[in-house]
Design an enzyme around this catalytic site. Sequence first.
Site, short mmCIF file in Angstrom:
data_model
loop_
_atom_site.label_atom_id
_atom_site.label_comp_id
_atom_site.label_asym_id
_atom_site.label_seq_id
_atom_site.Cartn_x
_atom_site.Cartn_y
_atom_site.Cartn_z
N GLN A 89 0.86 -1.09 0.29
CA GLN A 89 0.03 -0.09 0.57
C GLN A 89 1.39 1.20 -0.02
O GLN A 89 1.34 1.87 1.47
CB GLN A 89 -1.03 -0.25 1.42
CG GLN A 89 -1.44 1.46 1.33
CD GLN A 89 -1.99 1.25 2.71
OE1 GLN A 89 -1.50 0.58 4.07
NE2 GLN A 89 -3.00 1.64 3.44
N SER A 133 1.67 7.03 2.64
CA SER A 133 2.26 8.05 2.94
C SER A 133 3.29 7.90 1.88
O SER A 133 4.22 7.56 1.57
CB SER A 133 2.75 6.86 4.22
OG SER A 133 1.64 6.19 5.02
N SER A 181 5.09 -0.64 3.32
CA SER A 181 5.23 -2.13 4.26
C SER A 181 5.39 -3.73 3.68
O SER A 181 4.30 -3.35 1.99
CB SER A 181 4.36 -2.59 5.18
OG SER A 181 4.73 -1.51 6.24
N GLU A 201 -8.63 -1.55 6.27
CA GLU A 201 -7.44 -1.51 6.66
C GLU A 201 -8.08 -1.26 8.55
O GLU A 201 -7.83 -2.53 9.15
CB GLU A 201 -6.88 -1.03 6.67
CG GLU A 201 -5.10 -0.64 7.55
CD GLU A 201 -3.97 0.17 6.75
OE1 GLU A 201 -3.98 1.70 6.59
OE2 GLU A 201 -3.38 -0.27 6.99
N SER A 254 -2.82 6.70 13.18
CA SER A 254 -1.88 6.52 14.77
C SER A 254 -3.62 6.67 15.37
O SER A 254 -4.52 6.70 15.07
CB SER A 254 -1.78 8.34 14.69
OG SER A 254 -2.53 8.83 15.16
N GLU A 271 -4.43 8.98 17.78
CA GLU A 271 -5.26 10.05 17.92
C GLU A 271 -5.94 10.16 15.94
O GLU A 271 -6.95 10.93 16.72
CB GLU A 271 -4.09 10.97 17.91
CG GLU A 271 -3.15 11.22 19.49
CD GLU A 271 -2.04 10.49 18.90
OE1 GLU A 271 -2.04 9.82 18.26
OE2 GLU A 271 -1.03 10.46 20.26
C1 LIG Z 1 4.99 -0.85 11.04
C2 LIG Z 1 4.95 0.88 10.31
C3 LIG Z 1 3.99 0.66 9.03
C4 LIG Z 1 3.70 1.30 7.40
N1 LIG Z 1 2.98 0.73 6.83
C5 LIG Z 1 2.73 1.58 5.48
C6 LIG Z 1 2.09 1.17 4.41
O1 LIG Z 1 2.35 0.23 4.26
N2 LIG Z 1 1.66 2.24 3.83
C7 LIG Z 1 1.38 3.66 3.97
O2 LIG Z 1 1.51 3.88 3.75
N3 LIG Z 1 1.74 4.08 5.23
C8 LIG Z 1 2.48 3.35 6.25
N4 LIG Z 1 2.92 3.70 7.55
C9 LIG Z 1 2.81 4.89 8.00
C10 LIG Z 1 1.73 5.42 8.57
O3 LIG Z 1 0.41 4.97 8.17
C11 LIG Z 1 1.59 6.80 9.04
O4 LIG Z 1 3.16 6.49 9.87
C12 LIG Z 1 1.12 7.31 9.65
O5 LIG Z 1 -0.62 6.84 9.43
C13 LIG Z 1 1.51 8.47 10.64
O6 LIG Z 1 1.32 9.44 9.84
P1 LIG Z 1 3.62 10.27 10.19
O7 LIG Z 1 4.09 8.53 10.87
O8 LIG Z 1 3.54 11.29 8.95
O9 LIG Z 1 2.75 10.95 11.59
P2 LIG Z 1 2.44 12.24 11.29
O10 LIG Z 1 1.14 12.93 10.50
O11 LIG Z 1 3.13 13.57 11.09
O12 LIG Z 1 1.97 12.85 12.85
C14 LIG Z 1 2.82 13.06 13.94
C15 LIG Z 1 1.96 12.69 15.53
O13 LIG Z 1 1.18 13.73 15.27
C16 LIG Z 1 -0.56 13.45 15.84
N5 LIG Z 1 -0.97 13.75 15.10
C17 LIG Z 1 -1.15 13.98 13.68
N6 LIG Z 1 -2.12 15.14 12.75
C18 LIG Z 1 -3.50 15.33 14.45
C19 LIG Z 1 -4.27 15.28 14.93
N7 LIG Z 1 -5.21 16.17 13.32
N8 LIG Z 1 -5.12 15.18 15.81
C20 LIG Z 1 -4.29 14.87 17.03
N9 LIG Z 1 -2.83 14.33 16.41
C21 LIG Z 1 -2.40 14.43 15.38
C22 LIG Z 1 0.16 11.74 15.28
O14 LIG Z 1 -1.09 10.80 16.09
C23 LIG Z 1 0.98 11.35 15.66
O15 LIG Z 1 1.30 10.93 17.69
C24 LIG Z 1 3.32 2.68 8.73
C25 LIG Z 1 3.82 2.62 9.46
C26 LIG Z 1 4.91 2.09 10.75
C27 LIG Z 1 4.96 2.56 11.73
#
Ligand SMILES: Cc1cc2nc3c(=O)[nH]c(=O)nc-3n(C[C@H](O)[C@H](O)[C@H](O)COP(=O)(O)OP(=O)(O)OC[C@H]3O[C@@H](n4cnc5c(N)ncnc54)[C@H](O)[C@@H]3O)c2cc1C
Length: 396
Positions: A125, A128, A160, A243, A361, A363
Amino acid sequence: MLADDEVRAALDAIGDALPRRTENTRMSTMGAGSDDLEAGRRYLAAAVAEGWAVPTWPKRHGGRDADPADARTIGRVLREFAVPDLYPYMIGLGMAGPTLLQWGTDAQRDLWLRGIANGSEIWCQMFSEPEAGSDLANLGLRAVADGDEWVLEGQKVWTSRAMWARWGLLLARTDPDVPKHAGLTMFAVDMVAPGVDVRPLVQMNGDKHFSEVFLADARLPDTWRIGAVGDGWKVAMTVLAHERASAGGERGGGEGKVRGARVPTWLRELRDAGAFSDVVRRDRAMRIHAADLAGNWTSDRAAASKEPGPAGSGAKLRKVASYKGHAYTAKDARGAEGMLDDSDGHIDFITAPSMSIRGGSDEIQRNILGERVLGLPGEPRVDRDIPWSQARKGVI
Ligand SMILES: Cc1cc2nc3c(=O)[nH]c(=O)nc-3n(C[C@H](O)[C@H](O)[C@H](O)COP(=O)(O)OP(=O)(O)OC[C@H]3O[C@@H](n4cnc5c(N)ncnc54)[C@H](O)[C@@H]3O)c2cc1C
């Protein structure tokens, strides 16, 4: 209507690829610490003849046209079997497949669904990006039309399973001059085509299960577009709802319960190790067990609805709490030995934090429940109605 015994007998007939679960059954969950593709592939290849792995899918695509009641029966009985950890296959089985059933053309279903159902083709997928995680609609990977083809340029991250995948579900920006949600389109990408460069990243638990993916002049035919141009957000919401629902359910294999056993293996092990002489720890474990039971019943009930909705966020939150609860309680019960990074259960302990991030996440799941289930006021979204290209220039 299927009876439990009928399903049990048919699953027993699968043989070596699907043994009964015993007290000694041990396997990874969510792929933590494991690169095993074979056990899942053997199970899926054997299960596809009668559609046990994806019972609600049409027969011609590897399912058995089961209604929700029969699907629940199958899911319940499957928990008694040692279904392998299907982590490598979950994007296909739990997300791409159901999305293709809803949004794909007949030709796309014929092209992709059977390979998903029988485990011969792994999917990933690609949503991100470095600037688009929680704020997914902000993504910038461009898809530009060129005759009957699309040309892709940009970067994805945390993809992933990308290094195992034959196909990727990719959300791309096709129109930067409309508001961010309106300019997106969904595609399927051939992960081994020229212009697609997969670079694995190391996670803190040592796994190399996600990657950066760079696309430079990568081309795909318009026939691999999923849904209409500009409808990518709608299609993506279908993918994400599936998902969350599948992250909250047990389709991933690896988990289950020995038939007839009243105490699940993890609790029995804690008890046998003497962990329950500490009443606080015993209380913690029982709370987790009670929440697991309630979570399973809720997932069974949710399986009755054809399309997963925002309630899937609740299922995901419950599953995350359960995974963390198991991992942290088991670690704590090991005392000083638990400080060693080769002690039993360490891989789950160190994988647990990622559960609150992957698939959206905690949140963000709570925001969804607050706004779409409880009807609370929405967050301020100041960039929602202006063209994405202008928002990117710092208009907000
Ligand atoms: C093990 C793993 C596997 C993954 N696999 C995939 C995959 O296969 N495909 C893919 O596309 N993505 C994948 N991801 C990515 C995952 O979907 C993102 O990491 C996730 O959506 C959070 O985005 P970010 O890391 O950019 O954090 P950010 O969006 O930058 O968030 C940082 C922090 O701010 C908080 N936050 C952000 N916006 C808000 C809001 N509006 N209200 C409250 N809190 C908020 C978040 O909860 C988090 O604590 C994977 C991530 C991990 C850790």
